[in-house]
Every structure is written in structure tokens, then in C-alpha cells.
Design an enzyme around this catalytic site. Sequence first.
Site, PDB file in Angstrom:
ATOM      1  N   THR A   1       0.077  33.405 -22.567  1.00 30.27           N
ATOM      2  CA  THR A   1       0.457  32.640 -23.745  1.00 30.27           C
ATOM      3  C   THR A   1      -0.721  31.807 -24.250  1.00 30.27           C
ATOM      4  O   THR A   1      -1.397  31.155 -23.472  1.00 30.27           O
ATOM      5  CB  THR A   1       1.661  31.746 -23.431  1.00 30.27           C
ATOM      6  OG1 THR A   1       2.753  32.590 -23.117  1.00 30.27           O
ATOM      7  CG2 THR A   1       2.037  30.885 -24.623  1.00 30.27           C
TER       8      THR A   1
ATOM      9  N   GLY B   1       5.530  27.967 -21.096  1.00 28.04           N
ATOM     10  CA  GLY B   1       6.410  27.673 -19.961  1.00 28.04           C
ATOM     11  C   GLY B   1       7.654  28.521 -20.019  1.00 28.04           C
ATOM     12  O   GLY B   1       7.750  29.460 -20.802  1.00 28.04           O
TER      13      GLY B   1
HETATM   14  N1  ASP Z   1       7.265  30.580 -23.231  1.00 30.89           N
HETATM   15  C1  ASP Z   1       7.087  31.995 -23.056  1.00 30.89           C
HETATM   16  C2  ASP Z   1       8.442  32.658 -22.939  1.00 30.89           C
HETATM   17  O1  ASP Z   1       9.355  32.094 -22.359  1.00 30.89           O
HETATM   18  C3  ASP Z   1       6.273  32.380 -21.887  1.00 30.89           C
HETATM   19  C4  ASP Z   1       4.987  31.651 -21.709  1.00 30.89           C
HETATM   20  O2  ASP Z   1       4.769  30.574 -22.217  1.00 30.89           O
HETATM   21  O3  ASP Z   1       4.147  32.169 -20.995  1.00 30.89           O
HETATM   22  O4  ASP Z   1       8.574  33.775 -23.376  1.00 30.89           O
END
Ligand code: ASP
Length: 223
Positions: free
Chosen positions: A92, A144
Site C-alpha cells: 500500500t 492497515g
Molecule cells: N488497507 C488495505 C486493505 O485493507 C491494505 C493495506 O493497507 O495494506 O485492503
Amino acid sequence: VLEKSQHVYFVGPGAEQFAASHGMMLIDNSELVLDRERERLMRAQARHSAGLADETFSGPEGVPGHILHDDKSPETAFPAELDSPGFGSHDTVGAVALDGRGNLAAATSTGGTLNKTPGRVGDSSLIGCGCYADNLAAAVSLTGWGEPIMKLVLGKWATDRVAGGTVPEIAAREAISYLYNRLGGHGGIILLGPDGRFGLAHNTPAMAWGLATPGGLQTGLSV
Ligand code: ASP
């Protein structure tokens, strides 16, 4: 979408058609599948079948700040073997920006979470959840576990606090405390106010960040 459409959100084949019709080159989705990620998925599925906790966002036991009662299996950060100040955790990327005319903008890009059920949508693209910007409040991007972030509409929550007078440095920390205290969530946030003040916070083991100001560039792995 911002400049060439009256809408704000496109998904699926319509989004691809829209992009193609405006000259974007599309690739085959299979080009995005990497052996490295196939291996990570197999490891995650084996852990899941063995009844082991997914430590993606919370970090392995013993890491300072490790928390045992998350409400959702996390997926994409810091497998134990990568748990050092290094990279390779997950994909991300978030950005927030302020231009010279006072325009705030935010962007969040993600591959989602590992071992998710097909059809699952995360927080990253959802306006007000993993991404939000308002010139009269703040710009925010989050990473997250998407599920707790979505339940709390956390991006909007954080920008509302800045609009209400809390400085971004504090509002960012409050947002991550709120995420954990309400739902046991783990994540990271970047938050930028209309005056250029900014906040970074995370309760994951680490979060890589970069900062560009008229004074120069800075980068870091934690806060
Ligand atoms: N927030 C993203 C999700 O839940 C994943 C990430 O931040 O890595 O898809």
C-alpha cells in the site's frame, strides 16, 4: 475521473473502459501476479489452516506494541521473517499533498489484503475511509486492516478533527488510538492540514514515509 466525468467513482469493467477511452494503456491482470505473492499466499493459507494468528499488521509476538486481541485477521505487513527495519512487507502506498493555491489532495493505492475472500473490497479506495481530502479540513491516507478502518470511516474522522481545530500531529495519533481502542485495529496514517502541518502515526511495527517540503526531502521507517 476528476476532470473528464461528472461522476466520482468507477469500478470494474466500466472503469477499465473509461480509462481506455481516455487513452490509458491497459495491461492483462495476469501480469500483476508475482511468484513472490503466490508464495506469500500459500504461507498465509498454511498459517490459517494451522489456526495461527495472522500477524500482518500487528507484528509478531514480542514486538513492542504487539497486541493480542485484534478483531480481524490482518494480512499484508511484516511476516516474522521480514520483521526488521526493512521492506518487503506489503504494497500500500498513500500520498497527501498541498499546492500553492491551498488545494489538498490524497491518493491511496493498494493490492488489498492477503488471503482475502474474492469480492472483498478494502478501505483504500473508499472515500472517507482509507482516503479523503477537503480543502477546508485536511487530506488523509491510511494503511492497515481495512475492515476496522471502514467501520470507523476513519479518514473522515481524522479530517473532521483537523477541521475542528486539532493539529494534524495530534489528530493522526488520536486516529490510530481510536482505531485500536474501538476495534483493536492496526494501521498507519498520514494527515496534512491546509496550513502545511502534518501528522504521521502507526501502531504497526513500522511504516515507511517520505516528506517533501520547500526545505527538502526526508524519509523514515518509523515515527
Ligand atoms: N488497507 C488495505 C486493505 O485493507 C491494505 C493495506 O493497507 O495494506 O485492503
